[in-house]
Design a protein around this motif. Structure first.
Motif, PDB file in Angstrom:
ATOM      1  N   VAL A 249       4.217   8.997   8.465  1.00 37.40           N
ATOM      2  CA  VAL A 249       2.982   9.250   7.719  1.00 37.40           C
ATOM      3  C   VAL A 249       1.890   9.575   8.732  1.00 37.40           C
ATOM      4  CG1 VAL A 249       1.253   8.246   6.174  1.00 37.40           C
ATOM      5  CG2 VAL A 249       3.681   7.701   5.871  1.00 37.40           C
TER       6      VAL A 249
ATOM      7  N   LEU B 281       6.398   9.947   0.580  1.00 40.12           N
ATOM      8  CA  LEU B 281       5.411   9.660   1.620  1.00 40.12           C
ATOM      9  C   LEU B 281       5.425  10.680   2.748  1.00 40.12           C
ATOM     10  CD1 LEU B 281       5.970   5.800   1.938  1.00 40.12           C
ATOM     11  CD2 LEU B 281       4.001   6.927   0.890  1.00 40.12           C
TER      12      LEU B 281
ATOM     13  N   ASP C 232       0.826  -1.206   0.000  1.00 38.96           N
ATOM     14  CA  ASP C 232       0.000   0.000   0.000  1.00 38.96           C
ATOM     15  C   ASP C 232       0.861   1.256   0.000  1.00 38.96           C
ATOM     16  OD1 ASP C 232      -2.275  -1.581   0.081  1.00 38.96           O
ATOM     17  OD2 ASP C 232      -2.484  -1.440   2.262  1.00 38.96           O
ATOM     18  N   LEU C 233       1.874   1.276   0.850  1.00 38.88           N
ATOM     19  CA  LEU C 233       2.763   2.438   0.902  1.00 38.88           C
ATOM     20  C   LEU C 233       3.486   2.635  -0.432  1.00 38.88           C
ATOM     21  CD1 LEU C 233       4.172   1.740   4.454  1.00 38.88           C
ATOM     22  CD2 LEU C 233       2.936   3.818   3.811  1.00 38.88           C
TER      23      LEU C 233
ATOM     24  N   ALA D 241       3.320   5.848  -2.904  1.00 43.40           N
ATOM     25  CA  ALA D 241       4.541   6.581  -3.245  1.00 43.40           C
ATOM     26  C   ALA D 241       4.778   6.650  -4.749  1.00 43.40           C
ATOM     27  CB  ALA D 241       5.736   5.931  -2.549  1.00 43.40           C
TER      28      ALA D 241
ATOM     29  N   TRP E  93      -1.539   0.299   9.795  1.00 43.49           N
ATOM     30  CA  TRP E  93      -1.405   1.716   9.465  1.00 43.49           C
ATOM     31  C   TRP E  93      -0.839   2.512  10.641  1.00 43.49           C
ATOM     32  CZ3 TRP E  93      -0.516   3.843   5.210  1.00 43.49           C
ATOM     33  CH2 TRP E  93      -1.076   3.364   4.027  1.00 43.49           C
TER      34      TRP E  93
ATOM     35  N   ALA F  45       2.906   1.638  10.744  1.00 42.66           N
ATOM     36  CA  ALA F  45       3.623   2.211   9.605  1.00 42.66           C
ATOM     37  C   ALA F  45       3.720   3.723   9.724  1.00 42.66           C
ATOM     38  CB  ALA F  45       2.926   1.829   8.301  1.00 42.66           C
ATOM     39  N   GLY F  46       2.631   4.349  10.144  1.00 42.43           N
ATOM     40  CA  GLY F  46       2.650   5.797  10.296  1.00 42.43           C
ATOM     41  C   GLY F  46       3.653   6.243  11.334  1.00 42.43           C
TER      42      GLY F  46
END
Length: 310
Positions: free
Chosen positions: A180, A152, A134-135, A139, A171, A174-175
């Motif tokens: 993010v 990102l 997804d990332l 990107a 999420w 990852a954030g």
């Protein structure tokens, strides 16, 4: 030896390398280097799968490895053999394991007992291969070169729906790891759980400022609006209650209007149109769901190469 059980198991530099490799594999799939030539990888599925199984099996083949697809029901796991013994035996046969399961502790036990790389192909806690794809999908929309991490930086992702699921957890992690901005929108009954809060706390982070009960606040000025099914595998008994409590969090034209005008809609699939997303958004120009699905192949090939040391 390195495992991928959650996205934070990879350093930021390693994630950047995964993205660069994935882009190279995607540009010229016909001449993929056989970086896993002569290897055999096991794939154990406790849960059914379409995208995960096919993308990993095809990816292993294209990298030159032999994929051996198993299920928990057709191995001795179904007759009571321990995870630890299975891990120790398979470590003597194969070069790595891709595992899709329910309880995340199964992955941790495989990683602890065996001596080969373990890749989480989905657990109830997190889905690192999906989040990395997804990332990357985000990107590649925002960069002309290979500086995917820079593309990102400062972006906002709004995740609406069940905010106590593996994708919401992914999420949040990852954030926090990559900087993010993640905004979750979901009902209090499905707020982020104690496990992800604990992992975030160990990173010096929290869900404060990232979780909202108002979907329109969560979606405000988002670069991406993301959702997932409301009734995951294993939660079918809660279907009616979930459909009722999550109805206000459907991604539709009204919610997309809160995001940036050029925002993308994303979904990890499979989708239930009319539930978590309206048909017009799913089929609309802002939807990149099938780019996501394709990128599972390219990103997972990069992950396999990285974990194989190639």
């Amino acid at each position: 030896m390195k495992h991928l059980l959650k996205v934070t198991d990879l350093s930021i530099d390693e994630i950047g390398e995964v993205f660069r490799l994935a882009a190279a594999y995607k540009r010229n799939r016909a001449v993929t280097p056989k970086t896993l030539e002569g290897q055999s990888w096991g794939m154990i599925f406790y849960k059914n799968s379409t995208r995960t199984r096919v993308s990993f099996e095809v990816g292993l083949h294209e990298l030159g490895a032999h994929p051996l697809v198993l299920s928990s029901s057709n191995t001795q796991l179904s007759r009571g053999e321990s995870v630890a013994d299975t891990a120790r035996v398979l470590s003597r046969y194969v070069h790595g394991l891709v595992i899709r399961c329910y309880d995340h502790s199964i992955l941790e036990e495989f990683a602890s007992a065996g001596n080969i790389p373990i890749i989480n192909a989905l657990s109830d806690f997190t889905h690192p291969c999906q989040i990395l794809a997804d990332l990357f999908s985000m990107a590649e929309k925002w960069t002309e070169g290979d500086d995917f991490l820079a593309a990102l930086a400062g972006r906002k992702v709004a995740f609406l729906g069940d905010t106590n699921c593996n994708m919401a957890n992914s999420w949040l992690l990852a954030g926090a790891h990559l900087g993010v901005n993640v905004a979750l929108g979901g009902p209090e009954s499905l707020a982020p759980g104690t496990e992800v809060r604990s992992v975030l706390a160990a990173m010096g982070k929290s869900v404060d400022g990232h979780y909202f009960t108002d979907p329109h606040i969560a979606a405000q000025n988002a670069d991406v609006v993301y959702t997932d099914v409301w009734v995951s595998m294993g939660a079918e008994a809660e279907q009616e209650a979930r459909l009722q409590s999550l109805a206000p969090y459907q991604v539709n034209a009204s919610v997309m209007a809160d995001a940036k005008p050029d925002a993308h809609f994303m979904h990890c699939l499979p989708a239930h149109l009319g539930e978590e997303v309206s048909a017009d958004v799913y089929e609309g120009a802002q939807s990149i769901v099938f780019d996501q699905a394709e990128n599972r192949l390219h990103v997972q090939k990069a992950i396999l190469s990285l974990l194989a040391g190639k």
